[in-house]
Motif scaffolding. Sequence first.
Motif, short mmCIF file in Angstrom:
data_model
loop_
_atom_site.label_atom_id
_atom_site.label_comp_id
_atom_site.label_asym_id
_atom_site.label_seq_id
_atom_site.Cartn_x
_atom_site.Cartn_y
_atom_site.Cartn_z
N PHE A 16 37.28 42.26 53.45
CA PHE A 16 35.98 42.01 54.07
C PHE A 16 34.85 42.23 53.08
CE2 PHE A 16 32.22 43.59 56.33
CZ PHE A 16 31.95 42.47 57.10
N LYS A 17 34.91 43.32 52.32
CA LYS A 17 33.86 43.62 51.34
C LYS A 17 33.83 42.58 50.23
CE LYS A 17 33.68 48.55 52.24
NZ LYS A 17 33.91 49.90 51.72
N PHE A 18 35.02 42.16 49.78
CA PHE A 18 35.09 41.12 48.75
C PHE A 18 34.48 39.82 49.27
CE2 PHE A 18 37.18 37.59 46.60
CZ PHE A 18 37.02 37.94 45.27
N ALA A 19 34.83 39.47 50.50
CA ALA A 19 34.33 38.22 51.08
C ALA A 19 32.82 38.25 51.27
CB ALA A 19 35.02 37.95 52.41
N ARG A 21 30.69 40.06 49.56
CA ARG A 21 30.04 40.13 48.25
C ARG A 21 30.07 38.79 47.52
NH1 ARG A 21 26.55 42.74 45.13
NH2 ARG A 21 27.11 42.73 42.95
N PHE A 22 31.20 38.09 47.59
CA PHE A 22 31.37 36.86 46.80
C PHE A 22 31.39 35.60 47.67
CE2 PHE A 22 33.26 40.28 44.26
CZ PHE A 22 32.47 40.16 43.13
N ARG A 23 30.74 35.64 48.81
CA ARG A 23 30.68 34.49 49.71
C ARG A 23 29.99 33.30 49.05
NH1 ARG A 23 31.58 34.21 55.15
NH2 ARG A 23 31.90 36.43 55.18
N ALA A 24 29.17 33.56 48.06
CA ALA A 24 28.44 32.48 47.37
C ALA A 24 29.40 31.50 46.69
CB ALA A 24 27.49 33.07 46.34
N PHE A 25 30.58 31.95 46.32
CA PHE A 25 31.54 31.06 45.67
C PHE A 25 32.06 29.99 46.64
CE2 PHE A 25 32.15 34.73 42.72
CZ PHE A 25 31.70 34.08 41.58
N GLY A 26 31.98 30.26 47.93
CA GLY A 26 32.42 29.28 48.93
C GLY A 26 31.58 28.02 48.87
N ASP A 39 40.23 37.90 57.43
CA ASP A 39 39.60 38.42 56.21
C ASP A 39 40.44 38.10 54.98
OD1 ASP A 39 37.48 39.43 57.61
OD2 ASP A 39 38.26 41.47 57.74
N LYS A 40 41.76 38.18 55.12
CA LYS A 40 42.64 37.90 53.99
C LYS A 40 42.56 36.43 53.59
CE LYS A 40 47.32 38.61 52.30
NZ LYS A 40 48.60 39.25 52.54
N GLU A 41 42.54 35.52 54.57
CA GLU A 41 42.45 34.09 54.27
C GLU A 41 41.12 33.76 53.60
OE1 GLU A 41 42.99 32.47 58.13
OE2 GLU A 41 45.18 32.48 58.00
N ILE A 42 40.05 34.39 54.07
CA ILE A 42 38.73 34.16 53.48
C ILE A 42 38.71 34.65 52.04
CG2 ILE A 42 36.29 34.80 53.61
CD1 ILE A 42 36.68 34.93 56.69
N ALA A 43 39.22 35.87 51.82
CA ALA A 43 39.23 36.42 50.46
C ALA A 43 40.09 35.57 49.53
CB ALA A 43 39.75 37.86 50.49
N GLN A 44 41.20 35.07 50.03
CA GLN A 44 42.08 34.23 49.22
C GLN A 44 41.39 32.92 48.85
OE1 GLN A 44 45.80 33.35 51.16
NE2 GLN A 44 46.80 32.83 49.23
N ALA A 45 40.71 32.31 49.81
CA ALA A 45 40.00 31.05 49.54
C ALA A 45 38.86 31.28 48.56
CB ALA A 45 39.47 30.47 50.85
N GLY A 66 46.81 42.32 48.32
CA GLY A 66 47.68 43.29 48.97
C GLY A 66 47.65 43.08 50.47
N LYS A 67 48.02 44.11 51.22
CA LYS A 67 47.98 44.01 52.67
C LYS A 67 46.55 44.06 53.20
CE LYS A 67 52.50 46.02 53.50
NZ LYS A 67 53.24 47.15 54.08
N ARG A 68 45.71 44.91 52.57
CA ARG A 68 44.34 45.06 53.03
C ARG A 68 43.30 44.90 51.93
NH1 ARG A 68 45.61 50.72 55.41
NH2 ARG A 68 45.35 50.97 53.19
N LYS A 69 43.75 44.83 50.68
CA LYS A 69 42.80 44.81 49.57
C LYS A 69 43.14 43.72 48.57
CE LYS A 69 41.62 49.70 49.61
NZ LYS A 69 41.53 50.92 48.81
N ILE A 70 42.14 43.41 47.76
CA ILE A 70 42.32 42.51 46.64
C ILE A 70 42.24 43.36 45.38
CG2 ILE A 70 39.90 41.90 46.40
CD1 ILE A 70 40.90 39.02 45.92
N PHE A 71 43.11 43.06 44.42
CA PHE A 71 43.22 43.86 43.20
C PHE A 71 42.97 42.96 41.99
CE2 PHE A 71 46.14 45.58 46.35
CZ PHE A 71 45.71 46.89 46.43
N ILE A 72 42.12 43.43 41.07
CA ILE A 72 41.87 42.72 39.82
C ILE A 72 42.16 43.70 38.69
CG2 ILE A 72 40.15 41.54 38.41
CD1 ILE A 72 38.82 40.64 40.99
#
Length: 117
Positions: A16-19, A21-26, A39-45, A66-72
């Motif tokens: 959710f936080k990633f999405a 923060r970076f919603r502008a990329f959509g 939230d996971k589908e949005i973050a993945q897209a 991950g299950k709840r987070k994105i890792f870089i």
Amino acid sequence: NIKVRRAGFAFRVEFFKFASRFRAFGNGEINHVLATGTDKEIAQALLKKAMAYVPALSQTGEAQLGKRKIFIKHPETVFELQKARKQLLNKQAVKIQNAWRRYRSRRELSNLRVEME
């Protein structure tokens, strides 16, 4: 958490936080996912869209979901992602400013025409 640290992921954030923060990329191209996705589908897209702006993200193992987070993995990639977001937001702000200036000048021109008649 220990496995994630040992794997060397510098950036860990919830979907959710990633999405948010970076919603502008959509950029209006993934509206169907933003409207109905989890939230996971949005973050993945958004991550897929961000790969066009930050090529380092497309390297194998650089970003994982991950299950709840994105890792870089590398901090440099996170900094590039932040920089690309800032540039994209600046471009969008310039577009809004230009639209407002066009509207204002057209309104002033029409007022001048009315005064001249």
